[in-house]
Design a protein around this motif. Structure first.
Motif, short mmCIF file in Angstrom:
data_model
loop_
_atom_site.label_atom_id
_atom_site.label_comp_id
_atom_site.label_asym_id
_atom_site.label_seq_id
_atom_site.Cartn_x
_atom_site.Cartn_y
_atom_site.Cartn_z
N TRP A 1 3.84 -20.20 -14.01
CA TRP A 1 2.76 -19.78 -13.12
C TRP A 1 2.75 -18.26 -12.96
N ARG B 1 0.82 -1.21 0.00
CA ARG B 1 0.00 0.00 0.00
C ARG B 1 0.85 1.26 0.00
N ASN C 1 0.15 -2.03 -11.13
CA ASN C 1 -0.15 -3.32 -10.55
C ASN C 1 0.95 -3.69 -9.56
N GLU D 1 -0.26 -15.76 -13.88
CA GLU D 1 -0.84 -14.87 -12.88
C GLU D 1 -0.76 -13.41 -13.34
N PRO E 1 -6.47 -2.60 -7.72
CA PRO E 1 -6.41 -1.20 -7.29
C PRO E 1 -6.21 -0.23 -8.47
N SER F 1 2.61 -6.73 -6.80
CA SER F 1 2.67 -8.14 -6.44
C SER F 1 3.60 -8.32 -5.25
N1 COA Z 1 -6.47 -7.90 -10.78
C1 COA Z 1 -5.25 -7.36 -10.72
N2 COA Z 1 -4.59 -7.09 -9.55
C2 COA Z 1 -5.24 -7.38 -8.42
C3 COA Z 1 -6.53 -7.95 -8.40
C4 COA Z 1 -7.15 -8.20 -9.66
N3 COA Z 1 -8.37 -8.71 -9.77
N4 COA Z 1 -6.91 -8.14 -7.12
C5 COA Z 1 -5.89 -7.70 -6.35
N5 COA Z 1 -4.89 -7.23 -7.13
C6 COA Z 1 -3.60 -6.66 -6.75
C7 COA Z 1 -3.58 -6.01 -5.39
O1 COA Z 1 -2.76 -4.86 -5.49
C8 COA Z 1 -2.94 -7.05 -4.51
O2 COA Z 1 -2.11 -6.53 -3.51
P1 COA Z 1 -2.68 -5.67 -2.28
O3 COA Z 1 -3.89 -6.39 -1.77
O4 COA Z 1 -1.54 -5.64 -1.33
O5 COA Z 1 -3.00 -4.32 -2.84
C9 COA Z 1 -2.04 -7.78 -5.46
O6 COA Z 1 -2.69 -7.76 -6.73
C10 COA Z 1 -1.85 -9.22 -5.05
O7 COA Z 1 -1.11 -9.86 -6.04
P2 COA Z 1 -0.06 -10.98 -5.65
O8 COA Z 1 0.77 -10.50 -4.55
O9 COA Z 1 0.64 -11.38 -6.90
O10 COA Z 1 -0.97 -12.12 -5.04
P3 COA Z 1 -1.59 -13.46 -5.65
O11 COA Z 1 -0.75 -13.93 -6.78
O12 COA Z 1 -1.85 -14.40 -4.55
O13 COA Z 1 -2.98 -12.97 -6.13
C11 COA Z 1 -4.73 -12.43 -7.57
C12 COA Z 1 -3.27 -12.72 -7.41
C13 COA Z 1 -4.93 -11.02 -7.14
C14 COA Z 1 -5.05 -12.54 -9.04
C15 COA Z 1 -5.62 -13.35 -6.71
O14 COA Z 1 -6.92 -12.86 -6.68
C16 COA Z 1 -5.73 -14.78 -7.14
O15 COA Z 1 -6.73 -15.25 -7.59
N6 COA Z 1 -4.70 -15.52 -6.96
C17 COA Z 1 -4.61 -16.90 -7.21
C18 COA Z 1 -3.68 -17.39 -6.18
C19 COA Z 1 -3.35 -18.81 -6.34
O16 COA Z 1 -4.15 -19.67 -6.67
N7 COA Z 1 -2.07 -19.08 -6.10
C20 COA Z 1 -1.51 -20.38 -6.17
C21 COA Z 1 0.01 -20.19 -6.22
S1 COA Z 1 0.91 -21.66 -6.38
#
Ligand code: COA
Ligand code: MG
Length: 233
Positions: free
Chosen positions: A169, A55, A100, A173, A83, A102
């Protein structure tokens, strides 16, 4: 507009920061109070650190690019959770300013673009516990095409297989994050190919993604970051 205006790539290594509770609270106080619970809801310090830095980076980046006073920056989320800055004066200079974030493992990263859409994803090369690498990756097999899966399972040693899996992956993502859907069900729709990791192409539902650019970088020895750009007509 100069091309670099609005383009940022920032990464923070949170393993270097070991805050005492007052230091953490001080840092948290820079965020608007309605964001505090999205940080403090996490129990583990590592999760809190990633959420806080995520944030702070968003606010710092919006300030750095748009020069809006911090107290006036409004960062909202789409219904899917992506966001964005709520600002109606982007004008011709930054017609599609977007960013974006991560976070995974030791790193939190943010990327912004003034025109193209950007998606970002960091993956930490965690070694599975309590199961073999083969068992671990098979759980995700349905998200990969047969071409991708062949490249993964034939990558070499079991560690090479794991790294190949994590790189694919991360690209997948970053795709669902660029389009903002956040839906894991969409991961199988996109198929990545590479001659080397600096020459990546992809198809979505079988159609070449010619308006997209794909980048994958190593962050140290235990993480990678994927950055995708969509250059809309
Ligand atoms: N689209 C784009 N960005 C998004 C989002 C969306 N729909 N929702 C959230 N985000 C952003 C946010 O900024 C978030 O961080 P914040 O909450 O601190 O602001 C950030 O993406 C999170 O991304 P990341 O750190 O890469 O987390 P993630 O890979 O776990 O999550 C998402 C990715 C956001 C797409 C999540 O909703 C999702 O579905 N993830 C799948 C996770 C999974 O199955 N992982 C298995 C790994 S082996
Ligand atoms: Mg991720």
């Amino acid at each position: 507009m100069r091309m670099e205006e609005g383009v940022r790539r920032w990464v923070v290594d949170i393993s270097k920061w070991d805050p005492q509770p007052p230091d953490f609270s001080f840092a948290l106080s820079f965020l608007p109070s309605d964001h505090h619970s999205s940080v403090t809801r996490f129990v583990k310090l590592e999760d809190r650190k990633r959420a806080l830095i995520s944030r702070m980076l968003q606010y710092a980046l919006v300030f750095d690019v748009l020069r809006i006073p911090l107290s006036e920056i409004s960062i909202k989320r789409t219904p899917e959770g992506k966001p964005y800055v709520d600002y109606d004066k982007l004008g011709l200079g930054l017609p599609n300013f977007n960013f974006n974030v991560s976070h995974h493992g030791d790193y939190v990263a943010i990327a912004s673009e003034p025109v193209c859409l950007v998606g970002l994803d960091i993956v930490s090369y965690d070694i599975p516990r309590g199961e073999t690498i083969t068992e671990f990756i098979h759980f995700f097999a349905s998200y990969f095409s047969s071409l991708e899966w062949d490249n993964i399972v034939n990558a070499g040693t079991s560690y090479d297989v794991l790294i190949e899996f994590y790189r694919y992956w991360s690209l997948k993502e970053a795709y669902i994050k660029a389009i903002g859907s956040g839906l894991t069900e969409e991961l199988h729709r996109v198929e990545f190919s590479h001659t080397c990791w600096t020459n990546i192409t992809a198809k979505v539902d079988g159609t070449p993604m010619t308006e997209w650019r794909f980048f994958l970088f190593e962050l140290g020895e235990r993480h990678c970051v994927s950055s995708l750009q969509f250059w809309m007509e």
